[in-house]
Design an enzyme around this catalytic site. Structure first.
Site, PDB file in Angstrom:
ATOM      1  N   TRP A  76       0.833  -1.273  -0.018  1.00  0.00           N
ATOM      2  CA  TRP A  76       0.048   0.026  -0.075  1.00  0.00           C
ATOM      3  C   TRP A  76       0.972   1.276   0.221  1.00  0.00           C
ATOM      4  O   TRP A  76       0.454   2.137  -0.885  1.00  0.00           O
ATOM      5  CB  TRP A  76      -0.954  -0.206   1.098  1.00  0.00           C
ATOM      6  CG  TRP A  76      -1.510  -1.249   0.985  1.00  0.00           C
ATOM      7  CD1 TRP A  76      -1.956  -2.292   1.866  1.00  0.00           C
ATOM      8  CD2 TRP A  76      -2.736  -1.606   0.107  1.00  0.00           C
ATOM      9  NE1 TRP A  76      -2.650  -3.269   1.443  1.00  0.00           N
ATOM     10  CE2 TRP A  76      -3.296  -3.041   0.442  1.00  0.00           C
ATOM     11  CE3 TRP A  76      -3.350  -1.014  -1.104  1.00  0.00           C
ATOM     12  CZ2 TRP A  76      -4.214  -3.591  -0.323  1.00  0.00           C
ATOM     13  CZ3 TRP A  76      -4.102  -1.572  -1.997  1.00  0.00           C
ATOM     14  CH2 TRP A  76      -4.531  -2.952  -1.711  1.00  0.00           C
ATOM     15  N   ASP A  80      -1.884   6.426   6.018  1.00  0.00           N
ATOM     16  CA  ASP A  80      -2.607   5.611   5.689  1.00  0.00           C
ATOM     17  C   ASP A  80      -3.171   4.775   6.849  1.00  0.00           C
ATOM     18  O   ASP A  80      -2.319   3.972   7.257  1.00  0.00           O
ATOM     19  CB  ASP A  80      -2.521   4.970   4.233  1.00  0.00           C
ATOM     20  CG  ASP A  80      -3.474   3.784   3.854  1.00  0.00           C
ATOM     21  OD1 ASP A  80      -4.403   3.667   4.609  1.00  0.00           O
ATOM     22  OD2 ASP A  80      -3.030   3.048   2.850  1.00  0.00           O
ATOM     23  N   LYS A 119     -12.568  -1.671   7.072  1.00  0.00           N
ATOM     24  CA  LYS A 119     -12.052  -2.656   7.990  1.00  0.00           C
ATOM     25  C   LYS A 119     -12.526  -2.526   9.481  1.00  0.00           C
ATOM     26  O   LYS A 119     -13.327  -3.419  10.082  1.00  0.00           O
ATOM     27  CB  LYS A 119     -10.523  -2.550   7.882  1.00  0.00           C
ATOM     28  CG  LYS A 119     -10.079  -3.206   6.470  1.00  0.00           C
ATOM     29  CD  LYS A 119      -8.827  -2.415   6.350  1.00  0.00           C
ATOM     30  CE  LYS A 119      -8.412  -2.394   4.717  1.00  0.00           C
ATOM     31  NZ  LYS A 119      -8.446  -3.628   4.284  1.00  0.00           N
TER      32      LYS A 119
HETATM   33  N1  PMP Z   1      -4.233   0.838   2.383  1.00  0.00           N
HETATM   34  C1  PMP Z   1      -4.336  -0.093   3.211  1.00  0.00           C
HETATM   35  C2  PMP Z   1      -3.428  -0.392   4.436  1.00  0.00           C
HETATM   36  C3  PMP Z   1      -5.192  -1.387   2.818  1.00  0.00           C
HETATM   37  O1  PMP Z   1      -5.382  -2.493   3.685  1.00  0.00           O
HETATM   38  C4  PMP Z   1      -5.958  -1.095   1.718  1.00  0.00           C
HETATM   39  C5  PMP Z   1      -7.076  -2.218   1.373  1.00  0.00           C
HETATM   40  N2  PMP Z   1      -6.843  -3.545   1.860  1.00  0.00           N
HETATM   41  C6  PMP Z   1      -6.043  -0.009   0.857  1.00  0.00           C
HETATM   42  C7  PMP Z   1      -5.128   1.107   1.236  1.00  0.00           C
HETATM   43  C8  PMP Z   1      -6.547   0.061  -0.376  1.00  0.00           C
HETATM   44  O2  PMP Z   1      -7.828   0.280   0.028  1.00  0.00           O
HETATM   45  P1  PMP Z   1      -9.135   0.878  -1.149  1.00  0.00           P
HETATM   46  O3  PMP Z   1      -9.489  -0.621  -1.583  1.00  0.00           O
HETATM   47  O4  PMP Z   1     -10.219   1.117  -0.085  1.00  0.00           O
HETATM   48  O5  PMP Z   1      -8.785   1.677  -2.123  1.00  0.00           O
END
Ligand code: PMP
Length: 361
Positions: free
Chosen positions: A103, A172, A196
């Site tokens: 991420w 994030d 989450k």
């Molecule tokens: N950042 C983190 C830490 C994540 O765990 C995730 C999804 N698992 C995301 C970003 C991406 O999120 P989204 O699917 O809402 O774009």
């Protein structure tokens, strides 16, 4: 009622049962409106009350002072990977990032696309992102420093943040918001896909400090400007009403049933200790994150004999323990222990794991 499983999914993930029941109870006639929340106008008093209450609860839970705005956006946490640099970069300054896995890497890529001076000031790539870098030195001239507070895929989590020395931290927090107490002061901005710990998929929480809103340039598209959302209380256009309503119910549950983030953290610590404690005591299993970087939210592990992993996961699923497969990019197993997952679920998982050793060890 249908049998519910213990849900260890990484996201979308378990929601508190009482929240689901509340949604069910008021779905057909939302608080005397004669309509469901899915059908009311976002300009109606019913929805405005939901929105205001959600914002208030988020501010109370995270102890945010009046400088912080709580915004509801769409496009997932992934949209923030491009919005953060687009809105918060400054002329002649670098935008600094710490790379702790997928991420973070994606966030870095989106900043690079914009042709900015992107610097990766620390990375844990050398050991397959199994740890959180230490002793990161923050350049006081950077526009911001971005990090991922919890790495959902690798199962690592920041314990002690780098001392930012005046540089706004941007984080994030998709997979650990509301799971533990933190001091918001060093943060200029943080964001989280709700799916989450905060609610369903479809809405992203963005918390941003007033002084960072001053940075937002005029020449970016309206829907990608934080100020579009901050000046209109996230109602410039139709917001994701239902998702925001569920966030309101989840934050109400966190305040009124759990008793706040501190209490939640205590439960989360117990759950994680229970599972890591067992994994460490049994050679049959092996935690994949380095011990001092382990996540309280996503416990990643392998079986000493990885050939047994498909069997482990399918038998766990049959026993009512769902979502234990590791991310497709890394394999192995992962138990996500988000807020709504009760401690009984971890007890059940540990019992299953013991049993599995007896039969296969
Ligand atoms: N950042 C983190 C830490 C994540 O765990 C995730 C999804 N698992 C995301 C970003 C991406 O999120 P989204 O699917 O809402 O774009």
């Amino acid at each position: 009622m249908a049998q519910r499983i213990y849900n260890f999914n990484p996201g979308p993930a378990a929601l508190p049962l009482t929240v689901l029941e509340e949604i069910q109870n008021e779905l057909i006639d939302f608080r005397g409106s004669g309509m469901s929340i899915l059908e009311v106008s976002h300009r109606s008093k019913w929805f405005e009350e939901v929105l205001d209450d959600a914002i208030l609860r988020i501010k109370r839970l995270l102890k945010l002072d009046d400088r912080y705005h709580v915004l509801f956006l769409q496009g997932g946490a992934s949209m923030q990977f491009c919005m953060v640099p687009m809105n918060l970069a400054l002329p002649q300054k670098s935008v600094d990032y710490i790379d702790t896995g997928t991420w973070s890497t994606k966030a870095i890529k989106e900043a690079r696309i914009q042709g900015l001076d992107v610097r990766v000031v620390a990375s844990s790539e050398d050991r397959a992102f199994t740890y959180i870098p230490k002793g990161v030195e923050v350049d006081p001239d950077a526009a911001y420093l971005h990090l991922t507070s919890n790495n959902t895929i690798r199962g690592t989590q920041w314990r002690e943040l780098p001392a930012p020395g005046g540089v706004p931290l941007v984080s994030d927090m998709s997979s650990d918001i509301f799971s533990r107490v933190f001091d918001p002061t060093p943060f200029g901005c943080f964001y989280a896909g709700a799916q989450k710990n905060a609610g369903p998929a479809g809405v992203t929480l963005v918390v941003i400090r007033e002084d960072l809103l001053q940075r937002v340039p005029d020449n970016i598209p309206t829907m990608l400007k934080y100020t579009t959302y901050s000046s209109k209380k996230s109602m410039f256009n139709t917001p994701p009403c239902f998702a925001i309503y569920v966030v309101q119910l989840v934050t109400k549950w966190l305040e009124e049933t759990i008793g706040g983030v501190e209490k939640m953290e205590a439960v989360n610590r117990k759950k994680a200790e229970l599972l890591y404690g067992y994994i460490d005591s049994e050679r049959f299993y092996r935690g994949t994150a380095e011990a001092d970087s382990r996540s309280l939210m996503n416990v990643t592990f392998r079986l000493a004999n990885p050939d047994l992993e498909p069997k482990f996961i399918s038998e766990a699923t049959a026993a009512g323990l769902g979502g234990l497969k590791g991310h497709r990019s890394v394999g192995g197993c992962r138990a996500s222990l988000y807020n709504a997952l009760p401690i009984e679920a971890v007890d059940a998982l540990v019992s299953f794991m013991k049993d599995f050793v007896k039969k296969n060890g």
